[in-house]
Design a protein around this motif. Structure first.
Motif, mmCIF file in Angstrom:
data_model
loop_
_atom_site.group_PDB
_atom_site.id
_atom_site.type_symbol
_atom_site.label_atom_id
_atom_site.label_comp_id
_atom_site.label_asym_id
_atom_site.label_seq_id
_atom_site.Cartn_x
_atom_site.Cartn_y
_atom_site.Cartn_z
ATOM 1 N N GLY A 99 0.470 -1.009 -0.482
ATOM 2 C CA GLY A 99 -0.216 0.039 -0.115
ATOM 3 C C GLY A 99 0.949 1.164 -0.051
ATOM 4 O O GLY A 99 1.800 1.219 -0.280
ATOM 5 N N LYS A 100 0.209 1.848 0.850
ATOM 6 C CA LYS A 100 0.929 3.507 0.242
ATOM 7 C C LYS A 100 1.585 4.395 2.103
ATOM 8 O O LYS A 100 2.471 5.263 1.902
ATOM 9 C CB LYS A 100 -0.486 4.596 0.024
ATOM 10 C CG LYS A 100 -0.888 4.490 -1.046
ATOM 11 C CD LYS A 100 -1.176 6.005 -1.167
ATOM 12 C CE LYS A 100 -2.694 5.931 -2.685
ATOM 13 N NZ LYS A 100 -3.776 6.962 -2.443
ATOM 14 N N TYR B 35 9.116 -4.583 -6.842
ATOM 15 C CA TYR B 35 7.973 -3.490 -6.387
ATOM 16 C C TYR B 35 8.720 -2.775 -7.478
ATOM 17 O O TYR B 35 9.291 -2.172 -7.965
ATOM 18 C CB TYR B 35 8.524 -3.658 -5.564
ATOM 19 C CG TYR B 35 7.986 -4.629 -4.058
ATOM 20 C CD1 TYR B 35 9.282 -5.310 -3.951
ATOM 21 C CD2 TYR B 35 6.526 -4.633 -3.676
ATOM 22 C CE1 TYR B 35 8.598 -6.858 -2.619
ATOM 23 C CE2 TYR B 35 6.460 -5.964 -2.896
ATOM 24 C CZ TYR B 35 7.062 -6.991 -2.893
ATOM 25 O OH TYR B 35 6.823 -7.704 -1.927
ATOM 26 N N GLN B 37 7.519 1.774 -6.734
ATOM 27 C CA GLN B 37 6.482 2.114 -5.684
ATOM 28 C C GLN B 37 6.822 3.630 -6.868
ATOM 29 O O GLN B 37 7.735 4.394 -7.448
ATOM 30 C CB GLN B 37 7.874 2.867 -4.531
ATOM 31 C CG GLN B 37 7.138 3.157 -3.801
ATOM 32 C CD GLN B 37 8.029 4.024 -3.158
ATOM 33 O OE1 GLN B 37 9.867 3.619 -2.382
ATOM 34 N NE2 GLN B 37 7.796 3.490 -1.390
ATOM 35 N N LYS B 41 4.598 7.363 -3.541
ATOM 36 C CA LYS B 41 4.799 5.892 -2.142
ATOM 37 C C LYS B 41 3.795 4.609 -2.556
ATOM 38 O O LYS B 41 4.233 3.816 -1.591
ATOM 39 C CB LYS B 41 4.937 6.837 -0.969
ATOM 40 C CG LYS B 41 6.053 8.021 -0.910
ATOM 41 C CD LYS B 41 7.390 7.356 -0.949
ATOM 42 C CE LYS B 41 7.883 7.535 0.734
ATOM 43 N NZ LYS B 41 9.342 7.609 0.426
ATOM 44 N N PHE B 42 3.149 4.529 -3.376
ATOM 45 C CA PHE B 42 2.284 3.352 -2.633
ATOM 46 C C PHE B 42 3.212 2.172 -4.387
ATOM 47 O O PHE B 42 3.816 2.036 -4.167
ATOM 48 C CB PHE B 42 1.258 3.499 -4.275
ATOM 49 C CG PHE B 42 0.174 2.623 -3.853
ATOM 50 C CD1 PHE B 42 0.548 1.474 -4.985
ATOM 51 C CD2 PHE B 42 -1.046 2.072 -3.174
ATOM 52 C CE1 PHE B 42 -0.373 -0.375 -4.913
ATOM 53 C CE2 PHE B 42 -1.755 1.052 -3.121
ATOM 54 C CZ PHE B 42 -1.818 0.086 -3.911
ATOM 55 N N LEU B 43 3.732 1.275 -2.389
ATOM 56 C CA LEU B 43 4.838 -0.266 -3.082
ATOM 57 C C LEU B 43 3.575 -1.411 -3.572
ATOM 58 O O LEU B 43 2.819 -1.965 -2.864
ATOM 59 C CB LEU B 43 5.265 0.214 -1.607
ATOM 60 C CG LEU B 43 5.988 -1.191 -1.863
ATOM 61 C CD1 LEU B 43 7.374 -0.956 -3.038
ATOM 62 C CD2 LEU B 43 7.327 -1.401 -0.096
ATOM 63 N N PHE B 90 12.324 -1.990 -6.469
ATOM 64 C CA PHE B 90 12.722 -2.203 -5.821
ATOM 65 C C PHE B 90 12.840 -3.449 -5.848
ATOM 66 O O PHE B 90 11.787 -4.405 -6.095
ATOM 67 C CB PHE B 90 11.743 -1.876 -4.893
ATOM 68 C CG PHE B 90 12.465 -0.821 -3.775
ATOM 69 C CD1 PHE B 90 11.213 0.240 -3.437
ATOM 70 C CD2 PHE B 90 13.447 -0.086 -3.320
ATOM 71 C CE1 PHE B 90 11.626 1.941 -3.382
ATOM 72 C CE2 PHE B 90 13.558 1.221 -2.446
ATOM 73 C CZ PHE B 90 12.517 1.740 -3.084
#
Lengths: 108, 114
Positions: A99-100, B35, B37, B41-43, B90
């Motif tokens: 999520g964030k 991943y 991002q 900042k949504f990962l 990442f």
């Protein structure tokens, strides 16, 4: 369905205590991790709760209630270096959901 | 020694180009991940590999093609780059890919598509 809710930002004062709450909904839930990410850095592992209750690691504690699909991260004796993003990360049987995150601002 | 390393750290390129990002882990882990991002900042997970076999493909456009030559390496090739591909990518690894395991992240590759 799948959902993950945590506040986008939290502000606290140096030396104080702050709690970052997280609610989640996912199938195949195994446990809940918390990761910390400083600006420009990589996420790093903080804690993992597989069972209900409180896990303590130094100034940081993490709590899980599986029946409520709820957890929190508690940071005590806040230091300026704790300014970072914190990700509540439920584990499914096949992956971790990130999520964030919550951006934690610390005031001197 | 760096546990999970990625190259390059920064990548600036034009739309339509093809680029690759490399990842290596020296932890002896069986499972590796990619991943993405975004700027908010949504990962989000893209792929995972266990011992060179694809385990997770999270509905990523087929312009993205991961390749794992051995269990210590997981590379990401991106064709026909688009503006929306700009993000931090990442790489991560975990021991066996089992539930509850800690994931160890690389430093990230900051991709900017112009």
């Amino acid at each position: 369905g799948q959902s993950l809710e945590q506040p986008s930002e939290v502000t606290a004062v140096e030396g104080a205590i702050v709690q970052i709450n997280c609610t989640y909904q996912t199938s195949g839930f195994y446990g809940l991790s918390w990761y910390q990410q400083h600006d420009g850095g990589a996420p790093t592992f903080l804690s993992y709760n597989a069972l209900d209750g409180l896990e303590e690691t130094g100034r940081f504690s993490s709590f899980l209630s599986r029946s409520d699909s709820y957890g929190y991260l508690l940071l005590q004796e806040l230091q300026m270096k704790d300014s970072a993003s914190y990700f509540c990360a439920p584990h499914r049987d096949d992956k971790i959901i990130f999520g964030k995150g919550t951006r934690l601002h610390i005031l001197p | 020694d760096t546990a999970v390393s990625q190259t390059p750290k920064y990548l600036v390129t034009q739309m339509g180009n093809d680029k690759s990002i490399k990842c290596e882990q020296n932890l002896g882990h069986d499972t590796m991940y990619w991943y993405k991002q975004d700027s908010k900042k949504f990962l989000k997970i893209m792929f995972s590999y266990n011992n060179k076999e694809l385990i997770i493909n999270e509905t990523v456009p087929n312009r993205f093609s991961p390749k794992s030559p051995d269990k210590a390496h997981l590379n990401l090739h991106i064709n026909s780059l688009e503006l929306g591909d700009s993000a931090v990518y990442f790489c991560a690894s975990s021991l066996r890919g089992s539930s509850g395991e800690t994931q160890y992240f690389g430093p990230g590759t900051r991709l900017l598509v112009l």
